[in-house]
Structures are given as structure tokens and as C-alpha cells.
Motif scaffolding. Structure first.
Motif, mmCIF file in Angstrom:
data_model
loop_
_atom_site.group_PDB
_atom_site.id
_atom_site.type_symbol
_atom_site.label_atom_id
_atom_site.label_comp_id
_atom_site.label_asym_id
_atom_site.label_seq_id
_atom_site.Cartn_x
_atom_site.Cartn_y
_atom_site.Cartn_z
ATOM 1 N N TYR A 53 -4.141 -4.627 2.309
ATOM 2 C CA TYR A 53 -2.868 -4.178 2.240
ATOM 3 C C TYR A 53 -2.365 -3.805 3.669
ATOM 4 O O TYR A 53 -1.343 -4.004 3.832
ATOM 5 N N ILE A 54 -3.082 -3.016 4.341
ATOM 6 C CA ILE A 54 -2.795 -2.601 5.617
ATOM 7 C C ILE A 54 -2.283 -4.016 6.473
ATOM 8 O O ILE A 54 -1.321 -3.954 7.203
ATOM 9 N N PHE A 55 -3.133 -5.100 6.262
ATOM 10 C CA PHE A 55 -2.832 -6.317 6.975
ATOM 11 C C PHE A 55 -1.336 -6.881 6.638
ATOM 12 O O PHE A 55 -0.679 -7.205 7.444
ATOM 13 N N LEU A 56 -1.429 -6.809 5.473
ATOM 14 C CA LEU A 56 -0.076 -7.332 4.896
ATOM 15 C C LEU A 56 1.162 -6.306 5.571
ATOM 16 O O LEU A 56 2.389 -7.017 5.812
ATOM 17 N N ARG A 57 0.822 -5.235 5.590
ATOM 18 C CA ARG A 57 1.995 -4.254 6.024
ATOM 19 C C ARG A 57 2.571 -4.625 7.347
ATOM 20 O O ARG A 57 3.623 -4.384 7.607
ATOM 21 N N TYR A 58 1.745 -5.338 8.320
ATOM 22 C CA TYR A 58 2.244 -5.708 9.620
ATOM 23 C C TYR A 58 2.126 -7.353 9.660
ATOM 24 O O TYR A 58 3.032 -7.547 10.611
ATOM 25 N N TYR A 59 1.404 -7.792 8.925
ATOM 26 C CA TYR A 59 1.421 -9.319 9.225
ATOM 27 C C TYR A 59 1.786 -10.061 8.049
ATOM 28 O O TYR A 59 1.242 -11.403 8.032
ATOM 29 N N ALA A 60 2.482 -9.596 7.068
ATOM 30 C CA ALA A 60 2.989 -10.396 5.860
ATOM 31 C C ALA A 60 3.520 -11.995 6.209
ATOM 32 O O ALA A 60 3.421 -12.704 5.415
ATOM 33 N N TYR A 61 4.311 -11.610 7.117
ATOM 34 C CA TYR A 61 5.151 -12.896 7.678
ATOM 35 C C TYR A 61 4.127 -14.082 7.716
ATOM 36 O O TYR A 61 4.779 -15.289 7.732
ATOM 37 N N MET A 62 2.900 -13.949 8.230
ATOM 38 C CA MET A 62 1.963 -15.067 8.179
ATOM 39 C C MET A 62 1.705 -15.896 7.011
ATOM 40 O O MET A 62 1.450 -17.058 7.464
ATOM 41 N N LYS A 99 6.955 -4.637 4.926
ATOM 42 C CA LYS A 99 6.702 -3.416 3.901
ATOM 43 C C LYS A 99 6.923 -3.758 2.672
ATOM 44 O O LYS A 99 6.191 -3.229 1.504
ATOM 45 N N THR A 100 8.062 -4.614 2.142
ATOM 46 C CA THR A 100 8.078 -5.017 0.616
ATOM 47 C C THR A 100 7.030 -5.876 0.149
ATOM 48 O O THR A 100 6.519 -5.481 -1.029
ATOM 49 N N VAL A 101 6.618 -6.855 0.688
ATOM 50 C CA VAL A 101 5.610 -7.670 0.330
ATOM 51 C C VAL A 101 4.030 -6.990 0.221
ATOM 52 O O VAL A 101 3.484 -7.050 -0.614
ATOM 53 N N SER A 102 3.830 -5.961 1.192
ATOM 54 C CA SER A 102 2.609 -5.205 1.107
ATOM 55 C C SER A 102 2.827 -4.227 -0.207
ATOM 56 O O SER A 102 1.880 -3.960 -0.691
ATOM 57 N N LEU A 103 3.949 -3.692 -0.354
ATOM 58 C CA LEU A 103 4.145 -2.946 -1.712
ATOM 59 C C LEU A 103 4.064 -3.691 -3.063
ATOM 60 O O LEU A 103 3.289 -3.106 -3.720
ATOM 61 N N GLN A 104 4.569 -5.012 -2.808
ATOM 62 C CA GLN A 104 4.404 -5.959 -4.076
ATOM 63 C C GLN A 104 3.023 -6.188 -4.523
ATOM 64 O O GLN A 104 2.397 -6.077 -5.435
ATOM 65 N N TYR A 105 2.064 -6.278 -3.161
ATOM 66 C CA TYR A 105 0.785 -6.759 -3.570
ATOM 67 C C TYR A 105 0.085 -5.544 -4.020
ATOM 68 O O TYR A 105 -0.680 -5.737 -4.769
ATOM 69 N N LEU A 106 0.235 -4.394 -3.509
ATOM 70 C CA LEU A 106 -0.469 -3.048 -3.817
ATOM 71 C C LEU A 106 -0.101 -2.812 -5.347
ATOM 72 O O LEU A 106 -0.800 -2.440 -5.785
ATOM 73 N N THR A 107 1.093 -2.856 -5.711
ATOM 74 C CA THR A 107 1.684 -2.674 -7.060
ATOM 75 C C THR A 107 0.836 -3.754 -7.918
ATOM 76 O O THR A 107 0.557 -3.324 -8.978
#
Length: 359
Positions: A53-62, A99-107
């Protein structure tokens, strides 16, 4: 290869590496899992999910190889993220997307993790129904996890392909979830236990076509008889088939549920995989509290109904402010309330019952 393909392959290599290390190195010895061991490994798997989740918070664009505003706008439109992008400030828009993608992943992770509780209780009933020794639980669950990963891959990407062509399928998914939630609630009211007769019947049908040895042999799912050289499957193999069949039915509820959060199949797959990886240790942990958290079934039924309704009335939910963040808190709130309600209003024998006492 595209950036998406490269990222996805790297993710699969990571997951395969974790599974090989876990199954081939850490858990080679067959033994009954203690409460302490289950608690430690549940924490480890949960921790890995939070690290991702932390990874996606900053690198979800990858995930999709986004490198500019045009690429970000394309992904935003393709997966209906409905982000309020500036269109001029790439750094700000990228932060919004991450931020959006990481929240979607977490949810999605918490949805899958929560709904899996019901499936884990079903697995416990299956083990008891087939009289599986506790030291073999891990072996069955390991194979079950591998099968679940493959099935989720097929379900998620096939579902995403259908949704991209036929958007109305989302309403079908929502109706399935609402129906499942209402049915689960009614079953809880009737105190109806999960019926494993259908699954046992499937096992009997399969055994007509393969050679099944009458007893387990050292925890193996199959072996070649030293006397006449014939290959036999063991009863554990039949149990694995039943577990896989159970997960197939479970996926019909759980996979559509995450489509209420995002239409991005990659995010859905990542959330599913990290939830599945922790199911084995979570199973052993929940087995000790199977009767204590007796109201969880009601909570899960409400959760399914909420998600299904959100899927059907997605636009209306967005208009009244129930976005990914609010949905996450609602989902966590439903589960927490069900847990605390179980503790406040316990069964008379719930405190003394455990995996050793509920046979």
C-alpha cells in the motif's frame, strides 16, 4: 513489452518468490499450527500488504507506465477513476492519482480480507467433514492458495474485459452481491450452517474417475504404490478439490465486490493476491475464535449488501460523498461493530469453545 506487462511480470515473480520461500523453506515440516505461530504469520502477511500500500501511495503510476499528463488522463478515463485532474500540474495530478489508487487497493484488500472470513469458516467445516488431521491443514491450504491465485487471475481479468465492453454487467454484479448479502443474513437468522453435502458429492463424483487410496500417506496428495507401481491420489487431494470448489463459489461474491471500488483489473488483482496470501495464517487464527465472533456473519451480510448497493447506484453514492475513503471507513466500521457486538453479546459457550473443543 509494455510497461504494464513488465510491472505485472515483476509482481508475479515477487509473489512466486514469496510462496516458494514460504512453502519450500519455512513450512517444510508438517505440524499443527499454534495460536502464537498463527498470530505472528498473520501479522507478517498483513504487514506485507501494508508495505505494498505504501509503495502504491508513491509509485502507483508505475503500474501503467504513466510518464506524462496525457498518459494520466488516458488511465483516468479508461478505468473511470473520475479524478479531478488539473491537466497542467503533472506533480499534483500524479499525487492525486497515486493517493486514489492506493486507497482503492487498500479498500479492495479489506473487502477481500473481510469476505474471506466466511470462506475460512466453510473450510473449517470441510476439514471436519472429511476428518482431516490438523497437521495436514497447512498442506491443503497451501495448494488451495495456489489454486485461488490462478482462479482470481482468470476471474478478474475476464470480468474486467466484460465490463469494458458491457458496462451493464456491473449492475448484474451488484444484484448478485445484494442477493448474497440478504441470503447470508437470512441464513444467520435461521442459524443455518454451511451445507457441505454438495461439495462432498462432487468429491464422490471425482473419485469415480481417479484412483483414490483409502487413507492419507504422509501428507502427500498422491504417491506411487511400491508394490504394484500404480499411482494413487490420497484423500487429501479430494479435500483440496473441495476447497478449490468452495473458493470458486466464494469468488463469485468477492471478485464482483471489488469492482465497486475500482475498474482497474491490476489494482483488483493486487488486492486479491495479498489478501489470499494471508488466508492460511488467518484461518488458523480464526479457528481459535470461530464461536466467539459469532455475529461476524451478520456483519458480512451487511457488508455484501452495502457493496452491492454501491455498485448499482455508484453515481448517486459519489454525489452524496461516499467515495473510496468513506467506503473504506464504512467497511472497517461494519466489521469492527460485528466483532465488538460478538464480544458484548457472547454465546454462552463461546468463551470455552475453540478449535480443539468444537469438533
Amino acid at each position: 513489452m509494455t510497461a504494464e506487462t513488465i510491472f505485472f511480470i515483476c509482481f508475479l515473480i515477487l509473489i512466486i518468490g514469496i510462496l516458494v520461500f514460504d512453502m519450500g523453506v519455512l513450512n517444510r515440516e508438517k505440524h499443527e499450527v499454534s495460536f502464537k505461530e498463527a498470530l505472528v504469520w498473520t501479522s507478517v502477511w498483513f504487514g506485507l500488504a501494508m508495505i505494498f500500500y505504501i509503495f502504491l501511495r508513491y509509485y502507483a503510476y508505475m503500474i501503467h507506465g504513466v510518464t506524462d499528463i496525457a498518459g494520466l488522463q488516458r488511465i483516468n478515463e479508461l478505468y473511470a477513476h473520475k479524478l479531478n485532474l488539473t491537466g497542467t500540474n503533472y506533480a499534483a495530478d500524479l499525487n492525486t492519482y497515486n493517493k486514489t489508487v492506493s486507497l482503492q487497493y487498500l479498500t479492495g484488500f479489506f473487502i477481500e480480507y473481510s469476505l474471506s472470513i466466511d470462506n475460512l469458516f466453510v473450510m473449517l467445516l470441510i476439514f471436519k467433514s472429511f476428518n482431516v488431521e490438523k497437521k495436514y491443514y497447512k498442506t491443503v491450504l497451501e495448494w488451495g492458495i495456489l489454486g485461488a491465485i490462478i482462479m482470481r487471475f482468470v476471474f478478474i481479468f475476464a470480468g474486467a474485459a466484460l465490463v469494458s465492453k458491457f458496462h451493464w454487467i456491473l449492475y448484474v454484479f451488484g444484484a448478485i452481491l445484494v442477493f448474497s448479502g440478504i441470503k447470508m443474513f437470512i441464513d444467520q437468522m435461521k442459524k443455518k450452517d454451511e451445507d457441505v453435502s454438495v461439495k462432498r458429492g462432487m468429491a464422490g463424483f471425482v473419485s469415480k474417475f481417479i484412483a483414490v487410496f483409502p487413507k492419507n500417506v504422509g501428507g502427500h496428495i498422491g504417491f506411487r504404490h511400491k508394490g504394484h507401481g500404480k499411482f494413487y491420489f490420497t484423500p487429501l487431494f479430494i479435500v483440496i478439490l473441495v476447497i478449490e470448489f468452495s473458493d470458486l463459489l466464494f469468488a463469485i461474491d468477492s471478485v464482483p465486490a471489488i469492482f465497486a471500488v475500482t475498474l482497474d483489473p491490476y489494482t483488483i488483482f493486487f488486492a486479491n493476491i495479498f489478501a489470499i496470501l494471508g488466508l492460511r495464517s488467518l484461518f488458523f487464527l480464526l479457528a481459535y475464535f470461530v464461536n466467539i465472533f459469532h455475529l461476524l456473519g451478520y456483519g458480512l451480510s451487511v457488508l455484501l449488501t452495502f457493496i452491492g448497493t454501491k455498485l448499482i447506484f455508484a453515481d448517486w453514492f459519489e454525489q452524496i460523498g461516499i467515495n473510496s475513503t468513506v467506503s473504506l471507513f464504512i467497511i472497517l466500521g461494519i466489521i469492527i461493530i460485528a466483532i465488538f457486538a460478538s464480544l458484548i453479546f457472547p454465546k454462552k459457550t463461546a468463551i470455552t469453545d475453540s478449535i480443539n473443543g468444537v469438533e
